[in-house]
Write a protein that holds these residues in place. Structure first.
Motif, PDB file in Angstrom:
ATOM      1  N   ILE A 149       2.879  -2.224  11.729  1.00  0.00           N
ATOM      2  CA  ILE A 149       4.049  -1.935  10.591  1.00  0.00           C
ATOM      3  C   ILE A 149       4.275  -0.420  11.108  1.00  0.00           C
ATOM      4  N   ILE A 150       5.571  -0.043  10.899  1.00  0.00           N
ATOM      5  CA  ILE A 150       6.198   1.171  10.935  1.00  0.00           C
ATOM      6  C   ILE A 150       6.603   1.645   9.631  1.00  0.00           C
ATOM      7  N   PHE A 151       5.837   2.730   9.168  1.00  0.00           N
ATOM      8  CA  PHE A 151       6.361   3.202   7.664  1.00  0.00           C
ATOM      9  C   PHE A 151       7.053   4.472   8.062  1.00  0.00           C
ATOM     10  N   SER A 152       7.907   5.013   7.091  1.00  0.00           N
ATOM     11  CA  SER A 152       8.491   6.132   7.022  1.00  0.00           C
ATOM     12  C   SER A 152       8.148   7.014   6.044  1.00  0.00           C
ATOM     13  N   ASP A 153       7.363   6.384   5.076  1.00  0.00           N
ATOM     14  CA  ASP A 153       6.830   6.818   3.765  1.00  0.00           C
ATOM     15  C   ASP A 153       5.362   7.007   3.910  1.00  0.00           C
ATOM     16  N   PHE A 154       4.713   8.073   3.936  1.00  0.00           N
ATOM     17  CA  PHE A 154       3.188   7.897   3.988  1.00  0.00           C
ATOM     18  C   PHE A 154       2.621   7.371   2.637  1.00  0.00           C
ATOM     19  N   GLY A 155       3.134   7.661   1.599  1.00  0.00           N
ATOM     20  CA  GLY A 155       2.444   7.040   0.324  1.00  0.00           C
ATOM     21  C   GLY A 155       2.670   5.554   0.388  1.00  0.00           C
ATOM     22  N   LYS A 156       3.801   4.940   0.844  1.00  0.00           N
ATOM     23  CA  LYS A 156       3.895   3.387   0.924  1.00  0.00           C
ATOM     24  C   LYS A 156       3.008   3.167   1.616  1.00  0.00           C
ATOM     25  N   MET A 157       2.714   3.741   2.910  1.00  0.00           N
ATOM     26  CA  MET A 157       1.660   3.309   3.898  1.00  0.00           C
ATOM     27  C   MET A 157       0.118   2.993   3.115  1.00  0.00           C
ATOM     28  N   GLN A 158      -0.062   4.212   2.513  1.00  0.00           N
ATOM     29  CA  GLN A 158      -1.343   4.179   1.799  1.00  0.00           C
ATOM     30  C   GLN A 158      -1.255   2.945   0.788  1.00  0.00           C
ATOM     31  N   ASN A 159      -0.348   2.924   0.193  1.00  0.00           N
ATOM     32  CA  ASN A 159      -0.327   1.746  -0.792  1.00  0.00           C
ATOM     33  C   ASN A 159      -0.839   0.293  -0.366  1.00  0.00           C
ATOM     34  N   VAL A 160       0.182   0.152   0.823  1.00  0.00           N
ATOM     35  CA  VAL A 160       0.034  -1.096   1.528  1.00  0.00           C
ATOM     36  C   VAL A 160      -1.452  -1.298   2.172  1.00  0.00           C
ATOM     37  N   CYS A 161      -1.947  -0.449   2.644  1.00  0.00           N
ATOM     38  CA  CYS A 161      -3.385  -0.406   3.241  1.00  0.00           C
ATOM     39  C   CYS A 161      -4.269  -0.837   2.133  1.00  0.00           C
ATOM     40  N   ASN A 162      -4.163   0.075   0.937  1.00  0.00           N
ATOM     41  CA  ASN A 162      -5.096  -0.309  -0.253  1.00  0.00           C
ATOM     42  C   ASN A 162      -4.832  -1.541  -0.529  1.00  0.00           C
ATOM     43  N   LEU A 163      -3.782  -2.151  -0.643  1.00  0.00           N
ATOM     44  CA  LEU A 163      -3.655  -3.413  -0.987  1.00  0.00           C
ATOM     45  C   LEU A 163      -3.994  -4.604  -0.261  1.00  0.00           C
ATOM     46  N   LEU A 164      -4.010  -4.427   1.069  1.00  0.00           N
ATOM     47  CA  LEU A 164      -4.539  -5.507   2.020  1.00  0.00           C
ATOM     48  C   LEU A 164      -6.018  -5.246   2.089  1.00  0.00           C
ATOM     49  N   ILE A 165      -6.518  -4.199   2.010  1.00  0.00           N
ATOM     50  CA  ILE A 165      -8.304  -4.118   1.838  1.00  0.00           C
ATOM     51  C   ILE A 165      -8.596  -4.751   0.553  1.00  0.00           C
TER      52      ILE A 165
END
Length: 135
Positions: free
Chosen positions: A5-21
């Protein structure tokens, strides 16, 4: 399976990673992020730096005019003299040696910087001219 997944927003990337985990637990492995800049993002940075340099030049010229009791007029000439860029990785992923870097080191190494020097000539209006126009 592998998902990239390519993110342009670092915060959104962290939120998605945390949700997946949170939802998938140990069944998911999240690799460290790779940071890079697209050519479009670098072009936007260049334009923003140039516009900021022109704005700074205008403000400085206005201050000088005020010191001498003058008014700054319209720009007569604006020329970009020098642009410097450093840091950042443009449109390429970091090398495998980046896997040993901390997140802060990755961000620092991928951060792009730019500076711009401009030359500007402005019209200068004397106080007398302004009074005459008001009358």
């Amino acid at each position: 399976s592998q998902v990239c997944i390519i993110f342009s927003d670092f915060g959104k990337m962290q939120n998605v990673c945390n949700l997946l985990i949170e939802k998938l637990g140990t069944s998911v492995t999240i690799n460290p992020p790779h940071f890079y800049h697209t050519p479009e993002a670098i072009d936007t940075l260049r334009r923003q730096v140039c516009v900021t340099a022109v704005g700074n030049t205008r403000r400085k010229a206005q201050e000088v005019c005020r010191l001498f009791g003058q008014a700054l007029g319209k720009p007569l000439l604006i020329k970009e003299e020098e642009t410097k860029e450093w840091g950042g990785h443009i449109d390429s992923h970091l090398s495998h040696s980046a896997d040993s870097q901390t997140l802060q080191e990755r961000i620092r190494n991928a951060t792009a910087y730019a500076s711009c020097r401009v030359f500007a000539v402005f019209e200068i209006k004397g106080k007398e001219n302004r009074r005459n126009k008001l009358l």
